[in-house]
Scaffold this motif. Structure first.
Motif, PDB file in Angstrom:
ATOM      1  N   PRO A 109       7.133  16.265  40.950  1.00  7.89           N
ATOM      2  CA  PRO A 109       5.867  16.850  40.509  1.00  7.89           C
ATOM      3  C   PRO A 109       4.770  15.790  40.410  1.00  7.89           C
ATOM      4  N   VAL A 110       3.584  16.192  40.877  1.00 10.10           N
ATOM      5  CA  VAL A 110       2.439  15.288  40.906  1.00 10.10           C
ATOM      6  C   VAL A 110       1.944  15.058  39.474  1.00 10.10           C
ATOM      7  N   ARG A 111       1.593  13.799  39.196  1.00 14.47           N
ATOM      8  CA  ARG A 111       1.140  13.467  37.856  1.00 14.47           C
ATOM      9  C   ARG A 111      -0.324  13.056  37.844  1.00 14.47           C
ATOM     10  N   LEU A 112      -0.856  12.937  36.633  1.00 18.87           N
ATOM     11  CA  LEU A 112      -2.243  12.521  36.454  1.00 18.87           C
ATOM     12  C   LEU A 112      -2.473  11.138  37.066  1.00 18.87           C
ATOM     13  N   SER A 113      -1.463  10.267  36.942  1.00 23.58           N
ATOM     14  CA  SER A 113      -1.611   8.918  37.492  1.00 23.58           C
ATOM     15  C   SER A 113      -1.752   8.943  39.019  1.00 23.58           C
ATOM     16  N   ASP A 114      -1.148   9.943  39.669  1.00 27.30           N
ATOM     17  CA  ASP A 114      -1.297  10.095  41.127  1.00 27.30           C
ATOM     18  C   ASP A 114      -2.716  10.526  41.453  1.00 27.30           C
ATOM     19  N   VAL A 115      -3.183  11.528  40.706  1.00 25.42           N
ATOM     20  CA  VAL A 115      -4.515  12.077  40.958  1.00 25.42           C
ATOM     21  C   VAL A 115      -5.591  11.013  40.728  1.00 25.42           C
ATOM     22  N   ASN A 116      -5.330  10.098  39.793  1.00 21.08           N
ATOM     23  CA  ASN A 116      -6.280   9.016  39.546  1.00 21.08           C
ATOM     24  C   ASN A 116      -6.457   8.123  40.765  1.00 21.08           C
ATOM     25  N   LYS A 117      -5.434   8.096  41.648  1.00 18.63           N
ATOM     26  CA  LYS A 117      -5.531   7.289  42.873  1.00 18.63           C
ATOM     27  C   LYS A 117      -6.537   7.878  43.855  1.00 18.63           C
ATOM     28  N   LEU A 118      -6.792   9.158  43.719  1.00 15.56           N
ATOM     29  CA  LEU A 118      -7.699   9.822  44.656  1.00 15.56           C
ATOM     30  C   LEU A 118      -9.098   9.239  44.567  1.00 15.56           C
ATOM     31  N   HIS A 119      -9.387   8.671  43.413  1.00 20.02           N
ATOM     32  CA  HIS A 119     -10.685   8.032  43.180  1.00 20.02           C
ATOM     33  C   HIS A 119     -10.965   6.984  44.262  1.00 20.02           C
ATOM     34  N   LEU A 120      -9.916   6.279  44.672  1.00 22.79           N
ATOM     35  CA  LEU A 120     -10.076   5.235  45.696  1.00 22.79           C
ATOM     36  C   LEU A 120     -10.433   5.842  47.040  1.00 22.79           C
ATOM     37  N   MET A 121      -9.868   7.029  47.297  1.00 18.39           N
ATOM     38  CA  MET A 121     -10.146   7.700  48.566  1.00 18.39           C
ATOM     39  C   MET A 121     -11.563   8.221  48.571  1.00 18.39           C
ATOM     40  N   ARG A 122     -12.046   8.503  47.368  1.00 16.33           N
ATOM     41  CA  ARG A 122     -13.389   9.015  47.193  1.00 16.33           C
ATOM     42  C   ARG A 122     -14.402   8.008  47.670  1.00 16.33           C
ATOM     43  N   THR A 123     -14.234   6.761  47.223  1.00 20.35           N
ATOM     44  CA  THR A 123     -15.187   5.725  47.611  1.00 20.35           C
ATOM     45  C   THR A 123     -15.059   5.436  49.088  1.00 20.35           C
TER      46      THR A 123
END
Lengths: 244, 152
Positions: free
Chosen positions: A133-147
């Motif tokens: 299951p995906v966790r909040l810590s995984d979703v926080n990585k998406l921030h890097l993809m954002r930039t």
């Protein structure tokens, strides 16, 4: 057409056939202030992105429905790997093969830790692979993809600027450089090389347009032939000033 | 205030035992973390969906195993779904039972599958019961004016 990607407007398309996982990923993403749309299949995801499953992908492909593409901008796709019908891997391939969608980052999720599966997805262009299951810590990585995504948009912008119209202001004197130099060499009075305003022309050039205009000193404006106006390609906006 | 204190202790003891006995795992804690004032019913919603979804899956599993010619790929598909959903809510024992169930599907072992369908069913109803008790305790605490003790 604003290119700025604001914090609150980062739009994620989440694809999962499991209703529970859709609810989970939606909550995870919303908690991180992303805008979220969830769909339950790869084909629905493509529909949402404006691409049709059976479209032939060609190098100059423009089968994206223009209206849909402009109204709904997706900044990231996060998809489950194992889905009936179109798998997450198939969806990833379709997105990366599409000239209009290939710059959208894609993240794959899977409940199974299969190294060959992970590397296959990353090779196909997936940004990341999350184990469920995906966790909040995984979703926080998406921030890097954002930039990274923003950087892609910025790169596109600078590329567009390269094709922006070049404006050249020429004088009759400049167009005859040799003569000018010769005149100076021969010691002719510098007054002769000063441009006369009536000789001033303004040439606007771009890849598809070259418009020459002449300066009118009495009106302090550049004018062009009315006939030439009609030759301007459709994508250029023409603003006309009329003086009484 | 006495009542709130008692209920809170009951809650902590109960949930601790659920973790100790592996009915629930860390994923349940993750779910709690996603619940806040803007989404105060999140856990209840997810758990309710899990209950509904699971009942349906159990029915599908039973009927697919009752066919003249069993389609083990189909059965495996249902088990895969059940494994996923139980994992997502933190129902550890159900998930583990599904993992073993999958092995029997791959082996096309009908006896094994039937046995494990029963086991998965059993584990599901057990955890369903536990979760209902847990959520009821939470409600009681809130209604008595108290706060539900945060996990870990």
């Amino acid at each position: 057409m604003g290119m700025a990607v604001e914090e609150s407007q980062f739009h994620v398309l989440a694809v999962d056939d499991s209703i529970i996982d859709r609810k989970l990923i939606e909550r995870l993403l919303k908690t991180s202030s992303y805008q979220v749309t969830t769909v339950d299949s790869g084909s629905k995801a493509l529909e949402f992105l404006g691409l049709h499953e059976n479209d032939r992908i060609t190098p100059n492909e423009t089968s994206v429905s223009p209206k849909l593409h402009q109204e709904v901008e997706v900044n990231l796709v996060i998809t489950d790997y194992c889905m009936p019908g179109m798998s997450g891997y198939d969806l990833l391939k379709k997105i990366k093969e599409s000239s209009s969608l290939k710059n959208i980052p894609v993240v794959i999720m899977s409940s199974e830790d299969v190294p060959s599966r992970i590397s296959r997805c990353l090779e196909e262009g997936a940004e990341e692979f999350f184990l469920k299951p995906v966790r909040l810590s995984d979703v926080n990585k998406l921030h890097l993809m954002r930039t990274k995504c923003c950087k892609n948009i910025q790169n596109q912008e600078t590329q567009e600027n390269k094709e922006s119209p070049e404006i050249q202001l020429q004088t009759a004197a400049q167009s005859n450089n040799n003569n000018k130099r010769k005149a100076i060499d021969e010691g002719i009075s510098p007054d002769r090389t000063r441009p006369r305003y009536s000789d001033l022309t303004l040439t606007l050039t771009s890849t598809s347009l070259s418009l020459s205009t002449k300066y009118s000193p009495s009106r302090n404006s550049f004018f062009c032939d009315r006939k030439k106006l009609s030759e301007i390609p459709a994508e250029y906006q023409v603003v006309l000033w009329y003086e009484n | 205030m006495e009542i709130v204190g008692q209920l809170q202790k009951q809650y902590v003891d109960f949930i601790t035992s659920l973790f100790r006995e592996a009915y629930l795992d860390d994923q349940y804690v993750q779910l709690q973390k996603l619940q806040d004032d803007s989404n105060p019913e999140f856990v209840v919603e997810v758990v309710s969906i899990f209950f509904e979804d699971s009942e349906k899956l159990l029915n599908d599993l039973a009927s697919s195993l009752q066919q003249q010619v069993v389609d083990f790929k189909k059965v495996d598909g249902y088990v895969h779904q059940f494994k996923g959903s139980s994992s997502s809510v933190g129902a550890q024992r159900v998930k583990n039972a599904c993992v073993d169930f999958k092995n029997f599907c791959e082996e096309k072992n009908l006896d094994g599958c039937l046995r494990f369908l029963n086991l998965v069913k059993q584990e599901f109803y057990l955890v369903k019961n536990k979760l209902e008790t847990l959520l009821r305790l939470e409600q009681q605490i809130l209604q008595a004016g108290g706060m539900v003790p945060p996990l870990e």
